[in-house]
Design a protein around this motif. Structure first.
Motif, PDB file in Angstrom:
ATOM      1  N   ASN A  43       0.848  -1.190   0.000  1.00  0.00           N
ATOM      2  CA  ASN A  43       0.000   0.000   0.000  1.00  0.00           C
ATOM      3  C   ASN A  43       0.888   1.245   0.000  1.00  0.00           C
ATOM      4  O   ASN A  43       2.110   1.145  -0.147  1.00  0.00           O
ATOM      5  N   GLU A  44       0.274   2.390   0.156  1.00  0.00           N
ATOM      6  CA  GLU A  44       0.987   3.656  -0.023  1.00  0.00           C
ATOM      7  C   GLU A  44       1.511   4.243   1.286  1.00  0.00           C
ATOM      8  O   GLU A  44       1.858   5.422   1.341  1.00  0.00           O
ATOM      9  N   THR A 267      -5.782   9.286   3.574  1.00  0.00           N
ATOM     10  CA  THR A 267      -4.441   9.048   4.103  1.00  0.00           C
ATOM     11  C   THR A 267      -4.168   9.953   5.303  1.00  0.00           C
ATOM     12  O   THR A 267      -4.788  11.023   5.442  1.00  0.00           O
TER      13      THR A 267
END
Length: 386
Positions: A43-44, A267
């Motif tokens: 994932n980021e 995020t």
């Protein structure tokens, strides 16, 4: 300084920012840190500079056999510990624990620290026993109050255990845990910009978290519906979870569509940037029917780091974070008190409101600074012995 191994079953999980914050603080203390996991998710999530991540899956069965043969003198102690941790089969513990121990040796780790006290801690303890190094643990919520298998053994056998709030510390003491240290999860102050007043003039509250029962959102929505239109704030809900459809239906039934927005997962970087547009943070935590609950929620501290006064409940560590100077505390699942708290917040005089924002930031800087928390944890790890 000791080379610290972290172990987590699955990594990285975007919502578990407290793990990366703690690792970053320990790296800044001068510790080498390697994180081991069974499953390395793609994932980021941005990892701290200097952190190495290693999957336990990379160790072969042949390597395990060689390692165990070389450590045959440790087998009796490790086998005895595996029998005490009987929620998992001894064979599984010995095998996967040896895989992790192989990596501990390869990377020359001197201490293993485990977030969450469920199965991951059991494997960490076996690996530490194979490697003859200290192991420590930190509890969070579900792993302490719901999935609490062999918890007494874990508390007794670890070099030390960390409780993230006073209620958890008392719970550990009641289970016979005599090696417990209280340490609230810290916040990386540098990640959160502080504004003396919101960028937006529109009265808006923010919620961030998984959409599950223990977050108490259903009570927040009922409270909003009971507020007069002229003072009712907008509520933005950031997060996903199994209760999303039910909560969206509740919004429609209460005719709150113009006041409540579901923004989905965002995020941490987005949240820290957009937080400057909000007036306050709504976190009506409660104890779920199955006993699950948040403990010393990091999200409260992150909100306060941005200068957001908080409206939350007086359970499980929340009173250790929020005070009358930084927000409002109400009884869990109490819609009437939530209505009064939101009303009082929306009607705060400008000077009182700005003072509350300032105090919220100061509270985090003084009591929940990740660098200060990291220094304490570093000291405990340096002093830990088998």
């Amino acid at each position: 300084m000791k080379h610290i191994a972290f172990f987590i079953n699955e990594f990285p999980v975007p919502s578990e920012t407290f793990v990366l914050t703690e690792i970053d603080a320990l790296l800044k203390q001068g510790h080498p840190v390697t994180l081991f996991c069974f499953t390395y998710l793609q994932n980021e999530v941005v990892l701290p500079k200097g952190l190495k991540v290693v999957s336990v899956a990379e160790v072969s069965t042949k390597e395990v056999a060689v390692y165990c043969t070389q450590r045959s003198m440790r087998l009796a102690k490790t086998w005895q510990l595996a029998l005490e941790l009987d929620a998992i089969s001894a064979q599984s513990l010995l095998y996967h624990g040896a895989k992790l121990a192989c990596l501990l040796k390869k990377h020359q780790c001197q201490h293993i620290h485990c977030h969450f006290m469920h199965s991951g801690l059991a494997y960490s303890m076996i690996a530490a026993c194979w490697a003859n190094i200290p192991v420590s643990s930190i509890g969070h919520g579900h792993d302490v109050y719901i999935n609490q298998q062999n918890l007494e053994t874990k508390l007794r056998r670890c070099s030390f255990n960390v409780a993230v709030c006073g209620d958890m510390e008392a719970h550990f003491a009641g289970l016979g845990g005599q090696k417990t240290n209280l340490l609230h999860c810290g916040v990386n102050i540098e990640r959160f910009e502080f504004a003396h007043k919101p960028v937006s003039d529109e009265k808006k509250l923010l919620f961030v978290g998984r959409l599950v029962e223990k977050k108490g959102l259903t009570y927040a929505l009922s409270a909003l519906a009971n507020l007069p239109h002229e003072i009712r704030p907008v509520l933005d809900i950031v997060g996903e979870g199994p209760l999303k459809k039910a909560l969206m239906k509740q919004v429609e039934q209460l005719r709150l569509n113009d006041y409540v927005r579901f923004l989905g997962y965002q995020t941490p970087e987005w949240i820290s940037r957009i937080g400057l547009h909000y007036h306050g943070f709504l976190a009506p935590f409660c104890i779920a029917d199955n006993g699950d609950c948040d403990t010393g929620p990091v999200v409260l501290k992150e909100a306060m780091a941005m200068g957001l006064p908080v409206i939350t409940t007086n359970i499980m560590g929340c009173p250790e974070i929020a005070t009358a100077d930084t927000g409002f505390l109400v009884e869990q699942k109490n819609v009437t008190q939530l209505v009064k708290a939101i009303t009082a917040f929306c009607q705060l005089p400008a000077t009182s409101y700005l003072s509350m924002r300032q105090h919220a930031r100061q509270q985090v800087e003084q009591c929940f600074n990740a660098q200060l928390q990291g220094a304490k944890l570093s000291q405990w790890i340096e002093q830990a012995r088998v």
